[in-house]
Design an enzyme around this catalytic site. Structure first.
Site, PDB file in Angstrom:
ATOM      1  N   ARG A  97       0.623  -1.221  -0.202  1.00 22.80           N
ATOM      2  CA  ARG A  97       0.019   0.078   0.410  1.00 22.80           C
ATOM      3  C   ARG A  97       0.436   1.549   0.314  1.00 22.80           C
ATOM      4  O   ARG A  97       0.897   2.267  -0.861  1.00 22.80           O
ATOM      5  CB  ARG A  97      -0.805  -0.067   1.615  1.00 22.80           C
ATOM      6  N   TYR A 102     -15.280  15.383 -15.912  1.00 20.48           N
ATOM      7  CA  TYR A 102     -15.964  14.201 -15.488  1.00 20.48           C
ATOM      8  C   TYR A 102     -17.212  14.074 -14.017  1.00 20.48           C
ATOM      9  O   TYR A 102     -16.631  14.555 -12.823  1.00 20.48           O
ATOM     10  CB  TYR A 102     -14.620  12.736 -15.126  1.00 20.48           C
ATOM     11  N   ASP A 119      -6.219  17.742 -14.509  1.00 14.89           N
ATOM     12  CA  ASP A 119      -7.255  16.948 -15.218  1.00 14.89           C
ATOM     13  C   ASP A 119      -5.825  16.510 -16.870  1.00 14.89           C
ATOM     14  O   ASP A 119      -7.248  16.979 -17.340  1.00 14.89           O
ATOM     15  CB  ASP A 119      -8.306  16.530 -15.427  1.00 14.89           C
ATOM     16  N   LYS A 153      -7.085   5.675 -19.340  1.00 11.55           N
ATOM     17  CA  LYS A 153      -7.735   6.352 -21.162  1.00 11.55           C
ATOM     18  C   LYS A 153      -6.477   5.976 -21.656  1.00 11.55           C
ATOM     19  O   LYS A 153      -5.788   4.577 -21.944  1.00 11.55           O
ATOM     20  CB  LYS A 153      -8.446   7.496 -20.859  1.00 11.55           C
TER      21      LYS A 153
HETATM   22  N1  LCS Z   1     -10.403  12.115 -14.605  1.00 15.29           N
HETATM   23  C1  LCS Z   1     -10.996  12.383 -16.102  1.00 15.29           C
HETATM   24  C2  LCS Z   1     -10.752  13.558 -17.285  1.00 15.29           C
HETATM   25  C3  LCS Z   1     -12.111  11.266 -16.608  1.00 15.29           C
HETATM   26  O1  LCS Z   1     -13.294  11.199 -17.994  1.00 15.29           O
HETATM   27  C4  LCS Z   1     -12.042  10.321 -15.847  1.00 15.29           C
HETATM   28  C5  LCS Z   1     -13.339   8.700 -15.843  1.00 15.29           C
HETATM   29  C6  LCS Z   1     -11.389  10.259 -14.562  1.00 15.29           C
HETATM   30  C7  LCS Z   1     -11.076  11.304 -14.028  1.00 15.29           C
HETATM   31  C8  LCS Z   1     -11.804   8.958 -13.519  1.00 15.29           C
HETATM   32  O2  LCS Z   1     -11.172   8.603 -14.216  1.00 15.29           O
HETATM   33  P1  LCS Z   1     -11.442   6.739 -13.766  1.00 15.29           P
HETATM   34  O3  LCS Z   1     -11.864   5.930 -11.895  1.00 15.29           O
HETATM   35  O4  LCS Z   1     -12.695   5.961 -13.849  1.00 15.29           O
HETATM   36  O5  LCS Z   1      -9.466   5.751 -13.870  1.00 15.29           O
HETATM   37  N2  LCS Z   1     -14.308   9.286 -17.197  1.00 15.29           N
HETATM   38  C9  LCS Z   1     -15.161   8.249 -17.557  1.00 15.29           C
HETATM   39  C10 LCS Z   1     -15.704   8.591 -19.405  1.00 15.29           C
HETATM   40  O6  LCS Z   1     -15.699   9.109 -19.704  1.00 15.29           O
HETATM   41  N3  LCS Z   1     -16.427   7.376 -19.193  1.00 15.29           N
HETATM   42  O7  LCS Z   1     -16.158   6.650 -18.237  1.00 15.29           O
HETATM   43  C11 LCS Z   1     -15.100   7.087 -16.859  1.00 15.29           C
END
Ligand code: LCS
Length: 393
Positions: free
Chosen positions: A58, A111, A183, A208
């Site tokens: 962790r 998001y 971000d 992504k």
């Molecule tokens: N920041 C952005 C810009 C994102 O698009 C997402 C997830 C996150 C943070 C969070 O990341 P995760 O915990 O999912 O790895 N975006 C998503 C979307 O647009 N569609 O599904 C997930």
């Protein structure tokens, strides 16, 4: 390998490599929860930070650290911390940089859950927030209060594709003694380097573009400064949204082809955007690589290429958009983005359903908005698929 002064692609392949006992060509998976100490003094020294080494997964792990070092190198930061998910990174960012009585200014479109956890959870701990159009620098300045401690932007925003002038926004943050986090999920470090433009912290959903193969979930924070890095690391290790070694191995494998994947995806996205812009059934399209995007010039300035995410509205509104989404055969009707496969989805009822309808409308996330993540399939096939689905309307 020491990748100082090496090019970005060389860093993608070799940065973070360490000397494995057997000379393995790829970073091995240290699938262990704990590490034995040589003796009691060794353990005590590791905990006291007097010696370098690993204690407990962790807190740190060789496979995870290899990824953290690679990401820090790619974003030109001093240190990286990785997480079980992008949301693990977002919640740790908030917990590490804000306390009761503090205030955050952030992009109104981001998001959905990144905004919702601030408005529905962190608010319960006395943290205030204002969400504005960060594409408008005077809106940022107006929203700043004496207790503002964090400016948090997505650029481009999910899903409205609004850019923030990162360099100028960072100047505003510095003048007001505010930390700035970006971000960078929609761009990846191949297209945009927020720390070089003046930001203090970069955030990624590794799920992504960075991993790129739609097979794991992960997140990262990268800091420009040692003290901020130490704060983020400590918060991660206490709160426990840590990454798993196998997940880190997958991201290390995926990120090596980042430049190749992104270049092809952008090449495809430009053609898809041009096709959609000229299609009679499309009402509007937002893509930073089109001259019709109000921030086309800014995109050229702060991004190497305009990315492969786009949003649009179909004439006939939501119902017409639904017909399109129900009829694509190549693109998957799925959330997430930035993978090798093309994905289509409806933010108002899916990724941004956690926001109130008023907040969505104010941020431009209208019911008719359709989001498309352009993959690296043959572009003729992606366009033919969209064309046959648009014909069904
Ligand atoms: N920041 C952005 C810009 C994102 O698009 C997402 C997830 C996150 C943070 C969070 O990341 P995760 O915990 O999912 O790895 N975006 C998503 C979307 O647009 N569609 O599904 C997930």
């Amino acid at each position: 390998m020491n990748t100082n002064n090496k090019g970005f692609d060389t860093k993608l392949i070799h940065s973070g490599d360490f000397d494995d006992a057997f000379g393995a060509a790829v970073t091995p998976i240290y699938q262990t929860s704990t590490f034995a100490f040589r003796d009691a003094d060794h353990g005590a020294n590791l905990f006291a930070g007097k010696e370098k080494g690993f204690i407990y997964t962790r807190i740190g792990n060789p496979t995870i650290e290899a990824l953290e070092n690679k990401l820090a190198d790619l974003e030109n930061g001093v240190g990286g911390v990785v997480f079980a998910s992008g949301m693990g990174a977002v919640s740790t960012l908030y917990a590490a940089t804000l306390k009761a009585g503090d205030h955050m200014v952030a992009s109104e479109a981001m998001y959905g859950p990144s905004r919702s956890i601030m408005e529905n959870y962190f608010n319960n701990f006395g943290i205030e927030s204002t969400f504005v159009d960060t594409g408008n620098l005077s809106a940022i300045e107006k929203a700043i209060r004496p207790n503002t401690k964090l400016l948090y932007v997505e650029s481009p925003t999910n899903p409205t594709m609004v850019l923030t002038d990162i360099k100028k926004a960072a100047e505003i943050a510095r003048k007001n003694n505010i930390l700035m986090a970006v971000d960078n999920t929609f761009s990846s470090p191949y297209l945009q380097k927020p720390l070089d433009l003046g930001a203090d912290i970069v955030l990624h959903s590794l799920t992504k573009f960075i991993n790129g193969h739609a097979d794991i979930v992960g997140g990262a924070l990268i800091a420009k400064d040692k003290d901020i890095y130490a704060r983020l690391r400590k918060t991660m290790s206490y709160f426990g949204a840590n990454m798993d070694p196998h997940q880190a191995y997958m991201v290390i494998r995926g990120v090596k082809t980042l430049s190749l994947r992104v270049e092809r995806a952008v090449e495809n996205a430009i053609k898809v955007a041009e096709f959609l812009e000229n299609h009679p059934k499309i009402a509007w399209i937002k893509y930073p690589g089109l001259k019709s995007h109000p921030q086309y010039e800014l995109a050229k300035e702060q991004m190497k290429m305009p990315g492969s995410m786009l949003s649009f509205g179909v004439k006939g509104g939501f119902e017409a958009g639904k017909t399109l989404m129900n009829n694509v055969k190549l693109a998957l009707l799925a959330v997430s983005l930035g993978g090798v496969e093309s994905l289509i989805q409806h933010p108002a009822s899916m990724t941004h359903a956690s926001m109130s309808k008023e907040a969505r409308e104010e941020a431009g996330i209208t019911d008719e908005l359709v989001r498309f993540s352009v993959g690296i399939e043959n572009v003729e096939d992606i366009i033919a698929d969209l064309e046959q689905a648009l014909d069904k309307i």
